[in-house]
Design an enzyme around this catalytic site. Sequence first.
Site, PDB file in Angstrom:
ATOM      1  N   LYS A  91     119.041 -50.946  26.435  1.00 12.04           N
ATOM      2  CA  LYS A  91     117.971 -51.493  27.298  1.00 12.04           C
ATOM      3  C   LYS A  91     116.635 -50.492  27.503  1.00 12.04           C
ATOM      4  CE  LYS A  91     121.886 -52.088  30.558  1.00 12.04           C
ATOM      5  NZ  LYS A  91     122.966 -51.344  31.187  1.00 12.04           N
ATOM      6  N   TYR A 147     122.931 -61.319  35.988  1.00 13.75           N
ATOM      7  CA  TYR A 147     123.875 -60.380  36.095  1.00 13.75           C
ATOM      8  C   TYR A 147     124.873 -61.927  36.976  1.00 13.75           C
ATOM      9  CZ  TYR A 147     123.311 -56.779  33.982  1.00 13.75           C
ATOM     10  OH  TYR A 147     122.786 -55.559  32.678  1.00 13.75           O
ATOM     11  N   ARG A 176     127.372 -45.570  24.387  1.00 13.46           N
ATOM     12  CA  ARG A 176     127.285 -45.125  25.646  1.00 13.46           C
ATOM     13  C   ARG A 176     128.280 -43.483  25.472  1.00 13.46           C
ATOM     14  NH1 ARG A 176     128.935 -50.671  28.661  1.00 13.46           N
ATOM     15  NH2 ARG A 176     126.582 -51.453  29.148  1.00 13.46           N
ATOM     16  N   ASN A 186     122.737 -46.006  30.758  1.00 15.06           N
ATOM     17  CA  ASN A 186     124.017 -46.114  29.428  1.00 15.06           C
ATOM     18  C   ASN A 186     123.128 -46.941  28.218  1.00 15.06           C
ATOM     19  OD1 ASN A 186     124.262 -48.542  30.479  1.00 15.06           O
ATOM     20  ND2 ASN A 186     125.903 -49.094  31.365  1.00 15.06           N
ATOM     21  N   HIS A 219     123.448 -53.153  26.940  1.00 12.92           N
ATOM     22  CA  HIS A 219     124.191 -54.317  27.931  1.00 12.92           C
ATOM     23  C   HIS A 219     125.199 -54.982  26.245  1.00 12.92           C
ATOM     24  CE1 HIS A 219     125.619 -57.881  29.436  1.00 12.92           C
ATOM     25  NE2 HIS A 219     125.547 -58.328  28.969  1.00 12.92           N
ATOM     26  N   GLU A 228     124.851 -65.816  27.976  1.00 10.71           N
ATOM     27  CA  GLU A 228     124.130 -64.716  28.582  1.00 10.71           C
ATOM     28  C   GLU A 228     123.265 -65.567  26.645  1.00 10.71           C
ATOM     29  OE1 GLU A 228     126.225 -61.220  30.846  1.00 10.71           O
ATOM     30  OE2 GLU A 228     125.429 -60.623  28.092  1.00 10.71           O
TER      31      GLU A 228
HETATM   32  O1  CDP Z   1     127.577 -53.090  30.945  1.00 10.83           O
HETATM   33  P1  CDP Z   1     128.862 -53.105  31.248  1.00 10.83           P
HETATM   34  O2  CDP Z   1     129.675 -55.075  31.201  1.00 10.83           O
HETATM   35  O3  CDP Z   1     129.738 -52.368  31.234  1.00 10.83           O
HETATM   36  O4  CDP Z   1     129.232 -52.980  33.092  1.00 10.83           O
HETATM   37  P2  CDP Z   1     129.044 -53.797  33.954  1.00 10.83           P
HETATM   38  O5  CDP Z   1     130.285 -53.505  35.652  1.00 10.83           O
HETATM   39  O6  CDP Z   1     128.571 -55.777  34.159  1.00 10.83           O
HETATM   40  O7  CDP Z   1     127.501 -53.407  34.824  1.00 10.83           O
HETATM   41  C1  CDP Z   1     126.659 -53.602  34.122  1.00 10.83           C
HETATM   42  C2  CDP Z   1     125.816 -53.077  35.103  1.00 10.83           C
HETATM   43  O8  CDP Z   1     125.320 -52.389  36.163  1.00 10.83           O
HETATM   44  C3  CDP Z   1     125.632 -51.334  34.338  1.00 10.83           C
HETATM   45  O9  CDP Z   1     125.293 -51.505  32.790  1.00 10.83           O
HETATM   46  C4  CDP Z   1     125.550 -50.788  34.298  1.00 10.83           C
HETATM   47  O10 CDP Z   1     123.372 -50.420  34.027  1.00 10.83           O
HETATM   48  C5  CDP Z   1     124.997 -51.129  35.751  1.00 10.83           C
HETATM   49  N1  CDP Z   1     125.950 -50.400  36.856  1.00 10.83           N
HETATM   50  C6  CDP Z   1     125.081 -49.088  37.965  1.00 10.83           C
HETATM   51  O11 CDP Z   1     123.977 -48.475  37.718  1.00 10.83           O
HETATM   52  N2  CDP Z   1     126.296 -48.894  38.493  1.00 10.83           N
HETATM   53  C7  CDP Z   1     127.070 -49.250  39.001  1.00 10.83           C
HETATM   54  N3  CDP Z   1     128.502 -48.936  39.969  1.00 10.83           N
HETATM   55  C8  CDP Z   1     128.050 -50.160  38.321  1.00 10.83           C
HETATM   56  C9  CDP Z   1     127.312 -50.550  37.187  1.00 10.83           C
HETATM   57 MG    MG Z   2     129.202 -56.455  32.366  1.00 10.47          MG
END
Ligand code: CDP
Ligand code: MG
Length: 208
Positions: free
Chosen positions: A21, A61, A143, A163, A166, A177
Amino acid sequence: MTHTSSTPTHHKNERTFVIIKPDGIQRTLIGEIIGRYERIGLKLVGMKLMIPTADMVRQHYTLDAGWMQAVGEKSIKGFVDKGQIPPTTDPLAIANDILNRLEKYLTSGPVIAMVWQGAHAVKIVRKITGGTEPLTSDVGTIRGDYVLDSYQMSEIDNRSIRNLVHASGTVKEAEDEIKHWFKDEELVDYSIISDEILYAPDMKDILG
Ligand code: CDP
Ligand code: MG
């Protein structure tokens, strides 16, 4: 021999999708992040540097129809588990904010999109990457080791959790994806010598 990709059959041909990212690039962690996936034995089969469009990010997403509900629920749990009050208890309302913030975050600068291949690539990459929230992701993960953000801090500042990376969550998510970010001909199927020691059924064939 180098040729274009064919349908994976064996576990060793599993592929997953990763994005470094914009914060990962700004923090000069490209080499560090790629090194972690490389040193475990995964093979890089696709890679490009780009600034994604807002549409690319939104579509990415929402490829999985269940993601909105799941990310909303996970975020609420992130607050509740720490004894904090979530901004709302409606998962879809939270998810909508998260998606808007992600659009800003991922279009803010260049990202590197990659496809990694190897045995159990999806699970292995998730393990190395760590949980969504850096505050609670395990030590030893990307992370967990290189950044210190939290649900709470990102909520106060009305922005995405930073973080660094992705990584696809399931094999199905990875397939969708990869198709979303790469054309078939941009993926390269090739041999590297380390595949021999990782995957040869009989080590004697290599060691003589
Ligand atoms: O990336 P990952 O699969 O671990 O998490 P996700 O639940 O698929 O969410 C995608 C991305 O959304 C995360 O990596 C975060 O950057 C962002 N996110 C956020 O900014 N705030 C949250 N409360 C949850 C997710
Ligand atoms: Mg995810």
